[in-house]
Scaffold this motif. Structure first.
Motif, mmCIF file in Angstrom:
data_model
loop_
_atom_site.group_PDB
_atom_site.id
_atom_site.type_symbol
_atom_site.label_atom_id
_atom_site.label_comp_id
_atom_site.label_asym_id
_atom_site.label_seq_id
_atom_site.Cartn_x
_atom_site.Cartn_y
_atom_site.Cartn_z
ATOM 1 N N ALA A 117 0.838 -1.206 0.000
ATOM 2 C CA ALA A 117 0.000 0.000 0.000
ATOM 3 C C ALA A 117 0.867 1.247 0.000
ATOM 4 C CB ALA A 117 -0.919 0.007 1.215
ATOM 5 N N LYS A 118 0.385 2.257 -0.707
ATOM 6 C CA LYS A 118 1.077 3.541 -0.671
ATOM 7 C C LYS A 118 0.859 4.194 0.690
ATOM 8 C CE LYS A 118 1.115 4.693 -5.577
ATOM 9 N NZ LYS A 118 0.933 5.757 -6.574
ATOM 10 N N LYS A 119 1.772 5.074 1.040
ATOM 11 C CA LYS A 119 1.618 5.821 2.285
ATOM 12 C C LYS A 119 0.306 6.591 2.253
ATOM 13 C CE LYS A 119 6.576 6.683 2.885
ATOM 14 N NZ LYS A 119 7.613 7.733 2.957
ATOM 15 N N GLU A 120 -0.279 6.752 3.424
ATOM 16 C CA GLU A 120 -1.531 7.511 3.467
ATOM 17 C C GLU A 120 -1.292 8.933 2.981
ATOM 18 O OE1 GLU A 120 -3.058 8.381 7.373
ATOM 19 O OE2 GLU A 120 -1.080 8.169 8.281
ATOM 20 N N LYS A 121 -2.319 9.525 2.426
ATOM 21 C CA LYS A 121 -2.208 10.886 1.933
ATOM 22 C C LYS A 121 -1.845 11.822 3.081
ATOM 23 C CE LYS A 121 -5.461 10.434 -1.914
ATOM 24 N NZ LYS A 121 -6.761 10.900 -2.473
ATOM 25 N N LEU A 122 -1.068 12.836 2.770
ATOM 26 C CA LEU A 122 -0.604 13.755 3.795
ATOM 27 C C LEU A 122 -1.773 14.411 4.514
ATOM 28 C CD1 LEU A 122 1.596 15.271 5.269
ATOM 29 C CD2 LEU A 122 1.705 16.888 3.364
ATOM 30 N N GLU A 123 -2.800 14.808 3.768
ATOM 31 C CA GLU A 123 -3.943 15.480 4.398
ATOM 32 C C GLU A 123 -4.616 14.562 5.413
ATOM 33 O OE1 GLU A 123 -8.205 17.399 3.009
ATOM 34 O OE2 GLU A 123 -6.459 17.601 1.693
ATOM 35 N N ASP A 124 -4.760 13.282 5.061
ATOM 36 C CA ASP A 124 -5.362 12.325 6.002
ATOM 37 C C ASP A 124 -4.476 12.148 7.227
ATOM 38 O OD1 ASP A 124 -7.484 11.962 4.290
ATOM 39 O OD2 ASP A 124 -6.588 10.206 3.307
ATOM 40 N N ARG A 125 -3.164 12.125 6.999
ATOM 41 C CA ARG A 125 -2.238 11.971 8.120
ATOM 42 C C ARG A 125 -2.304 13.169 9.062
ATOM 43 N NH1 ARG A 125 4.271 12.170 8.162
ATOM 44 N NH2 ARG A 125 4.566 11.380 10.278
ATOM 45 N N LEU A 126 -2.380 14.363 8.492
ATOM 46 C CA LEU A 126 -2.458 15.565 9.322
ATOM 47 C C LEU A 126 -3.748 15.583 10.144
ATOM 48 C CD1 LEU A 126 -1.103 18.239 6.802
ATOM 49 C CD2 LEU A 126 0.119 17.187 8.702
ATOM 50 N N ARG A 127 -4.858 15.210 9.510
ATOM 51 C CA ARG A 127 -6.137 15.154 10.244
ATOM 52 C C ARG A 127 -6.045 14.166 11.410
ATOM 53 N NH1 ARG A 127 -10.139 17.845 7.564
ATOM 54 N NH2 ARG A 127 -9.896 18.101 5.291
ATOM 55 N N SER A 128 -5.412 13.026 11.135
ATOM 56 C CA SER A 128 -5.275 12.008 12.175
ATOM 57 C C SER A 128 -4.421 12.508 13.335
ATOM 58 C CB SER A 128 -4.658 10.744 11.571
ATOM 59 O OG SER A 128 -4.447 9.759 12.545
ATOM 60 N N LEU A 129 -3.318 13.196 13.017
ATOM 61 C CA LEU A 129 -2.455 13.742 14.069
ATOM 62 C C LEU A 129 -3.180 14.811 14.892
ATOM 63 C CD1 LEU A 129 0.959 14.078 12.195
ATOM 64 C CD2 LEU A 129 0.510 12.641 14.188
ATOM 65 N N ILE A 130 -3.874 15.701 14.208
ATOM 66 C CA ILE A 130 -4.587 16.786 14.895
ATOM 67 C C ILE A 130 -5.644 16.229 15.838
ATOM 68 C CG2 ILE A 130 -6.219 18.692 14.514
ATOM 69 C CD1 ILE A 130 -4.643 19.305 11.918
ATOM 70 N N LEU A 153 1.509 21.123 7.362
ATOM 71 C CA LEU A 153 0.569 21.719 8.314
ATOM 72 C C LEU A 153 0.420 23.225 8.095
ATOM 73 C CD1 LEU A 153 -1.201 20.640 10.565
ATOM 74 C CD2 LEU A 153 0.577 21.246 12.205
ATOM 75 N N LYS A 154 1.489 23.854 7.609
ATOM 76 C CA LYS A 154 1.394 25.291 7.320
ATOM 77 C C LYS A 154 0.314 25.551 6.269
ATOM 78 C CE LYS A 154 6.347 26.238 8.015
ATOM 79 N NZ LYS A 154 7.577 26.701 7.331
ATOM 80 N N VAL A 155 0.289 24.706 5.236
ATOM 81 C CA VAL A 155 -0.691 24.858 4.166
ATOM 82 C C VAL A 155 -2.069 24.419 4.644
ATOM 83 C CG1 VAL A 155 -1.317 24.149 1.824
ATOM 84 C CG2 VAL A 155 1.091 24.496 2.426
ATOM 85 N N PHE A 156 -2.118 23.277 5.329
ATOM 86 C CA PHE A 156 -3.383 22.704 5.786
ATOM 87 C C PHE A 156 -4.142 23.676 6.699
ATOM 88 C CE2 PHE A 156 -5.894 20.177 8.781
ATOM 89 C CZ PHE A 156 -6.603 19.331 7.927
ATOM 90 N N SER A 157 -3.398 24.324 7.614
ATOM 91 C CA SER A 157 -4.036 25.208 8.595
ATOM 92 C C SER A 157 -4.059 26.662 8.158
ATOM 93 C CB SER A 157 -3.286 25.115 9.925
ATOM 94 O OG SER A 157 -1.947 25.594 9.775
ATOM 95 N N ASN A 158 -3.344 26.927 7.027
ATOM 96 C CA ASN A 158 -3.172 28.314 6.575
ATOM 97 C C ASN A 158 -2.579 29.171 7.688
ATOM 98 O OD1 ASN A 158 -3.286 30.379 4.659
ATOM 99 N ND2 ASN A 158 -5.320 31.047 5.310
ATOM 100 N N TRP A 159 -1.605 28.582 8.366
ATOM 101 C CA TRP A 159 -0.931 29.263 9.486
ATOM 102 C C TRP A 159 0.561 29.010 9.310
ATOM 103 C CZ3 TRP A 159 -3.520 32.233 13.054
ATOM 104 C CH2 TRP A 159 -2.797 32.712 14.151
ATOM 105 N N PRO A 160 1.368 30.040 9.035
ATOM 106 C CA PRO A 160 2.736 29.813 8.544
ATOM 107 C C PRO A 160 3.796 29.512 9.589
ATOM 108 C CG PRO A 160 2.272 32.154 8.614
ATOM 109 C CD PRO A 160 1.001 31.461 9.038
ATOM 110 N N THR A 161 3.459 29.606 10.884
ATOM 111 C CA THR A 161 4.496 29.468 11.905
ATOM 112 C C THR A 161 4.114 28.427 12.951
ATOM 113 O OG1 THR A 161 3.516 31.256 13.224
ATOM 114 C CG2 THR A 161 5.238 31.861 11.635
#
Length: 489
Positions: A386-399, A449-457
């Motif tokens: 299996a390919k690695k999970e999509k980054l967006e799904d991974r970020l949601r899971s971490l959050i 996460l910078k792009v996902f949250s639209n928060w650069p820092t």
């Protein structure tokens, strides 16, 4: 580095505060972001060092990008080598990539003439400059000032020339592009490399770049290497004179030739250092089998995925990353029993070696060919990789991994920046339980996460999957007595 540039030295910057102090001085300043694992960085660092001698009234600073993430983040450094140019404390230009001509040009624009009306006479013209930069610096030394510096960057190569260059490179397992011919070299550096190849007792082809200017100029662009000689092994650039000398003296050159089945004068071709089928002990066979099956996709390589020690291993690592599959790896440089034993076990004489579900796929050339044809992806799918999970799904899971989740630099017990430390202290003072993730350990998460949250820092604090904010907002809520209520609604 003293006031005004310290007469041509390069200074390593150890903190953002140190950099800010130098910027405030107002003198021209050039900042080089580099990494110890990157060969292009090392090459450009030589050019950078010689330019610091040519422009002694400017600051030439070096930052190890991964060791100084706060500085790297401030200037949006995503690849090395990377250069930032300052004048009067302000950023006036940037340069990404290994382009000696552009670097010299931009330095001249920022630093100006050494002495108005006089041509530069760089100290870098001496033999000590090293062959990887000598030719380029000699050309630059003829002129001075941004309007006069010759831009050596070639326009895009046409397909016909690319094909010709590739055919020349592939015409022999070991191919030398030099000045002159092996029997009559036209420069000392070419002569040294010829002597080394003869000493290594390898057969090699040669091309006299003085006889064909199209090849001479085209190959600089094609290989992203500005000088000659250039040595290739099985189609991969090893480097110039300095690198070949270093590899020869350390024994690494012999290993590269052996591992890639290069024919040694007086022996049969393609032995790759394996003289014949030798019986392996039961213990070693069992160990090799266990290693091969330790991961569904297993790569035996020189170095580690984040620090490959040869271009062939680096190529396969990049292929696997592009295919987005998880893979295990084993550094064969750390265990000679495995290194030699696996050649016999797999009947494959060179490295890297790629295995999928216990079956040998091949080396770098085969992996590249299979990727281009789509066969590699097909095999991975058929084997259930299996390919690695999509980054967006991974970020949601971490959050969502904790009701209160903090993305920070470092850990709560050991924060790596003042802002992260302040947020940790505020949460502890409020008695709030929280999860955390160290963004310094995973650049994919950090940038994504910078792009996902639209928060650069960073830091970034989340509650029940929703972004609360960064350090300033958290401290304001804490000081107003609203933080605990916000995190318990």
């Amino acid at each position: 580095m003293g006031g005004g540039g310290a007469g041509g030295s390069v200074k390593d910057v150890k903190s953002k505060a140190e950099l800010d102090g130098l910027r405030q001085g107002g003198a021209p300043l050039i900042l080089h972001f580099w990494a110890s694992w990157c060969e292009a960085s090392k090459h450009m660092d030589q050019v950078f060092s010689h330019l610091s001698t040519d422009f002694p009234n400017s600051h030439f600073l070096r930052v190890e990008a991964e060791e100084q993430p706060e500085i790297s983040e401030e200037f949006s450094v995503s690849a090395v080598p990377f250069f930032v140019f300052f004048k009067d404390g302000k950023v006036v230009d940037k340069l990404e990539g290994a382009d000696p001509s552009s670097l010299a040009n931009k330095v001249a624009k920022v630093a100006g003439s050494i002495n108005p009306g006089e041509a530069a006479a760089p100290a870098s013209l001496g033999m000590a400059a090293g062959p990887t930069v000598l030719e380029m610096v000699q050309d630059l030394a003829k002129v001075n000032g941004s309007s006069q510096i010759v831009n050596q960057a070639q326009t895009g190569l046409d397909d016909k020339l690319k094909k010709r260059l590739q055919q020349l490179i592939d015409s022999h397992p070991v191919m030398l592009f030099m000045k002159g011919i092996p029997e009559e070299p036209k420069c000392g550096f070419s002569r040294k490399v010829v002597d080394i190849l003869k000493d290594e007792k390898v057969k090699f082809g040669a091309f006299d770049i003085l006889s064909d200017n199209e090849v001479r100029e085209g190959l600089k662009k094609f290989s992203n290497w500005p000088t000659f000689p250039q040595v290739y092994c099985k189609g991969e650039l090893l480097g110039g004179c300095d690198i070949v000398i270093s590899m020869h003296e350390s024994g690494e050159l012999q290993e590269v030739f052996r591992d890639h089945g290069v024919d040694v004068v007086g022996t049969g071709a393609g032995t790759g250092g394996t003289s014949g089928p030798t019986g392996l002990s039961a213990n070693l066979s069992s160990r090799l089998q266990s290693l091969i099956n330790s991961s569904p996709v297993m790569l035996f390589m020189k170095g580690k995925p984040d620090d490959p020690k040869c271009g062939f291993s680096h190529k396969v690592v990049e292929i696997l990353k592009q295919e987005k599959v998880d893979f295990g790896s084993f550094d064969i440089l750390t265990d000679d029993e495995v290194r030699q034993g696996l050649k016999v076990y797999s009947n494959w004489s060179s490295y890297p070696q790629l295995y999928i579900k216990g079956e040998l796929i091949g080396g770098s050339d085969i992996a590249l060919e299979m990727q281009k044809s789509g066969e590699l992806q097909k095999i991975l799918t058929e084997k259930g990789i299996a390919k690695k999970e999509k980054l967006e799904d991974r970020l949601r899971s971490l959050i969502s991994s904790s009701p209160v989740m903090l993305f920070m630099k470092g850990t709560p017990d050991a924060p790596r920046c003042g802002f992260s430390s302040k947020v940790v202290n505020a949460l502890k003072e409020e008695g709030v339980s929280f999860g955390s993730f160290d963004i310094l350990t995973d650049d994919e998460v950090r940038q994504g996460l910078k792009v996902f949250s639209n928060w650069p820092t960073f830091p970034q604090l989340y509650y029940k999957g929703e972004l609360i904010g960064g350090c300033d907002i958290i401290l304001e809520l804490h000081n107003n007595g609203e933080l605990k209520a916000t995190l318990s609604e």
